[in-house]
Design an enzyme around this catalytic site. Structure first.
Site, PDB file in Angstrom:
ATOM      1  N   PRO A   1       0.833  -1.209   0.000  1.00 49.89           N
ATOM      2  CA  PRO A   1       0.000   0.000   0.000  1.00 49.89           C
ATOM      3  C   PRO A   1       0.871   1.266   0.000  1.00 49.89           C
ATOM      4  O   PRO A   1       1.921   1.298   0.641  1.00 49.89           O
ATOM      5  CB  PRO A   1      -0.787  -0.107   1.308  1.00 49.89           C
ATOM      6  CG  PRO A   1      -0.695  -1.531   1.731  1.00 49.89           C
ATOM      7  CD  PRO A   1       0.570  -2.078   1.155  1.00 49.89           C
TER       8      PRO A   1
ATOM      9  N   GLY B   1       3.200   3.965   5.395  1.00 46.99           N
ATOM     10  CA  GLY B   1       4.230   3.581   6.360  1.00 46.99           C
ATOM     11  C   GLY B   1       4.821   2.212   6.116  1.00 46.99           C
ATOM     12  O   GLY B   1       5.555   1.699   6.945  1.00 46.99           O
ATOM     13  N   LEU B   2       4.526   1.610   4.960  1.00 42.11           N
ATOM     14  CA  LEU B   2       5.082   0.281   4.687  1.00 42.11           C
ATOM     15  C   LEU B   2       6.263   0.330   3.721  1.00 42.11           C
ATOM     16  O   LEU B   2       6.690  -0.708   3.214  1.00 42.11           O
ATOM     17  CB  LEU B   2       3.995  -0.655   4.148  1.00 42.11           C
ATOM     18  CG  LEU B   2       2.961  -1.094   5.186  1.00 42.11           C
ATOM     19  CD1 LEU B   2       1.897  -1.986   4.550  1.00 42.11           C
ATOM     20  CD2 LEU B   2       3.614  -1.842   6.335  1.00 42.11           C
ATOM     21  N   GLY B   3       6.754   1.525   3.458  1.00 42.69           N
ATOM     22  CA  GLY B   3       7.984   1.641   2.668  1.00 42.69           C
ATOM     23  C   GLY B   3       7.805   1.349   1.184  1.00 42.69           C
ATOM     24  O   GLY B   3       8.730   0.867   0.527  1.00 42.69           O
ATOM     25  N   SER B   4       6.627   1.666   0.640  1.00 44.02           N
ATOM     26  CA  SER B   4       6.394   1.312  -0.769  1.00 44.02           C
ATOM     27  C   SER B   4       7.364   2.038  -1.709  1.00 44.02           C
ATOM     28  O   SER B   4       7.881   1.426  -2.656  1.00 44.02           O
ATOM     29  CB  SER B   4       4.950   1.603  -1.180  1.00 44.02           C
ATOM     30  OG  SER B   4       4.722   2.985  -1.175  1.00 44.02           O
TER      31      SER B   4
ATOM     32  N   ALA C   1      10.427   3.146  -1.118  1.00 45.69           N
ATOM     33  CA  ALA C   1      11.776   2.575  -1.005  1.00 45.69           C
ATOM     34  C   ALA C   1      11.837   1.215  -1.696  1.00 45.69           C
ATOM     35  O   ALA C   1      12.811   0.901  -2.394  1.00 45.69           O
ATOM     36  CB  ALA C   1      12.161   2.435   0.471  1.00 45.69           C
ATOM     37  N   ALA C   2      10.796   0.406  -1.515  1.00 44.82           N
ATOM     38  CA  ALA C   2      10.813  -0.937  -2.109  1.00 44.82           C
ATOM     39  C   ALA C   2      10.781  -0.862  -3.636  1.00 44.82           C
ATOM     40  O   ALA C   2      11.483  -1.607  -4.321  1.00 44.82           O
ATOM     41  CB  ALA C   2       9.635  -1.765  -1.587  1.00 44.82           C
TER      42      ALA C   2
ATOM     43  N   ASP D   1      14.557   2.849   6.057  1.00 43.60           N
ATOM     44  CA  ASP D   1      13.682   2.182   5.073  1.00 43.60           C
ATOM     45  C   ASP D   1      14.496   1.498   3.975  1.00 43.60           C
ATOM     46  O   ASP D   1      14.296   0.316   3.684  1.00 43.60           O
ATOM     47  CB  ASP D   1      12.739   3.197   4.406  1.00 43.60           C
ATOM     48  CG  ASP D   1      11.565   3.569   5.289  1.00 43.60           C
ATOM     49  OD1 ASP D   1      11.680   3.390   6.512  1.00 43.60           O
ATOM     50  OD2 ASP D   1      10.556   4.056   4.749  1.00 43.60           O
TER      51      ASP D   1
HETATM   52  O1  PMV Z   1       6.472   6.452   6.888  1.00 41.42           O
HETATM   53  P1  PMV Z   1       7.611   5.541   6.735  1.00 41.42           P
HETATM   54  O2  PMV Z   1       7.335   4.135   6.957  1.00 41.42           O
HETATM   55  O3  PMV Z   1       8.437   5.781   5.522  1.00 41.42           O
HETATM   56  O4  PMV Z   1       8.557   5.755   7.984  1.00 41.42           O
HETATM   57  C1  PMV Z   1       9.197   6.905   8.255  1.00 41.42           C
HETATM   58  C2  PMV Z   1      10.025   6.678   9.457  1.00 41.42           C
HETATM   59  C3  PMV Z   1      10.494   7.954  10.059  1.00 41.42           C
HETATM   60  O5  PMV Z   1      11.297   7.591  11.176  1.00 41.42           O
HETATM   61  C4  PMV Z   1       9.324   8.779  10.545  1.00 41.42           C
HETATM   62  C5  PMV Z   1      11.305   8.760   9.065  1.00 41.42           C
HETATM   63  C6  PMV Z   1      12.645   8.163   8.707  1.00 41.42           C
HETATM   64  O6  PMV Z   1      13.219   8.611   7.703  1.00 41.42           O
HETATM   65  O7  PMV Z   1      13.144   7.290   9.424  1.00 41.42           O
END
Ligand code: PMV
Length: 315
Positions: A98, A102-105, A107-108, A151
């Site tokens: 998704p 917050g699941l790193g889509s 970056a993946a 991430d």
């Molecule tokens: O929203 P996400 O899963 O990409 O996580 C961000 C994590 C943070 O600590 C808020 C930001 C970071 O760069 O680590």
């Protein structure tokens, strides 16, 4: 005509989000149940064609907008590979992760594209976990502004990690997980762009530096204690550390009503612990569950309004 495929998993931050941006330790794990994949194929047409059917996108690299993360991932590999001319390729990226939750889509997707393209070009050095992670970090900078680096690390190495942002080199240690950990990952359905939340936390940190530094210290201490609990297989302790971390995240103002509703529902239904995961203010929460308790917590999360509940086992 040859084709090369690579993929990268989603990720959850287990402990220490936000504080990790300020140099405190954090823990994160891959979510292998959802993935982004990229296929690189030789093409007869001239140039590089980028396709993301999930996002209904199909365009030429030379026509990509400034700041396009897909094109940036490709360009980083081409630059690092020092090719004399641009190859003729079609690159297709697909993902079941998704978006903006917050699941790193992001970056993946970047890691999958970078690894597939580096492999396709036969550049073994660029296709190592370290190099994929380093280039993915540069794409993350475009998406997030000041990413901690956690991430790109988790999605590239595909291992649970203890991570500390450091100059000149981040601390990255693989966690040993003697007892598989069972998480439910529930989506509030509210998209929450990381860049905005991270930027707002920075703004508040500037205004109330001492209080925020103390909160970041507390998050860091919890992350270190959680590492010990994971490595000792102490899931009860791990659960209570999640609850403690959530209290600090709430004070950092990154929780939200819908996250709190899901967290309370999970705890009431017997989860060992629950907290938001990632940037917060929407996106996902995670609940630590036992095998026998999983179904009850899943049902409670849906009843409380979760849009989607994934099951993920961290080993
Ligand atoms: O929203 P996400 O899963 O990409 O996580 C961000 C994590 C943070 O600590 C808020 C930001 C970071 O760069 O680590």
């Amino acid at each position: 005509m040859s084709a090369t495929e690579a993929s990268a998993p989603g990720k959850i931050i287990l402990f220490g989000e936000h504080a990790v941006v300020y140099g405190r330790p954090a823990l994160a794990a891959p979510v292998t149940e959802v993935r982004a994949s990229a296929i690189v194929e030789d093409s007869l047409a001239s140039g590089i064609r980028l396709k993301a059917p999930d996002l209904r996108r199909d365009y030429w690299m030379r026509e990509a907008k400034e700041g396009d993360p897909f094109a940036r991932a490709v360009q980083l590999v081409l630059d690092a590979a020092k090719l004399l001319s641009t190859p003729d390729l079609t690159i297709t990226v697909q993902s079941t992760i998704p978006i903006a939750s917050g699941l790193g889509s992001g970056a993946a997707m970047a890691a999958a594209v970078i690894r597939a393209l580096a492999s396709h070009l036969g550049n073994v050095q660029l296709a190592t976990d370290e190099q994929v992670s380093a280039l993915t970090y540069q794409v993350e900078q475009l998406l997030h502004g000041t990413p901690s680096g956690i991430d790109n690390t988790v999605v590239s190495f595909e291992r649970p990690v203890y991570f500390v942002r450091r100059q000149p080199q981040n601390v990255i240690e693989t966690l040993s997980v003697p007892e598989p950990l069972r998480f439910l990952v529930a989506d509030t359905g509210k998209a929450s762009p990381t860049k905005l939340v991270v930027g707002d936390v920075r703004h508040r940190w500037k205004a109330e530096r001492e209080r925020f530094e103390r909160l970041f210290d507390s998050c860091g201490r919890v992350a270190m204690a959680a590492r010990r609990a994971i490595e000792q297989g102490d899931t009860a302790r791990l659960g209570s550390l999640m609850v403690e971390n959530q209290a600090y995240l709430r004070e950092l103002t990154v929780s939200s009503a819908s996250l709190e509703t899901l967290i309370a529902a999970a705890k009431d239904a017997g989860a060992l612990g629950a907290k938001l995961s990632g940037a917060g203010r929407g996106g996902n929460m995670i609940a630590l569950v036992t095998e026998s308790g999983e179904e009850a917590v899943r049902r409670a999360l849906y009843t409380a309004g979760a849009q989607n509940v994934l099951s993920s086992i961290v080993t």
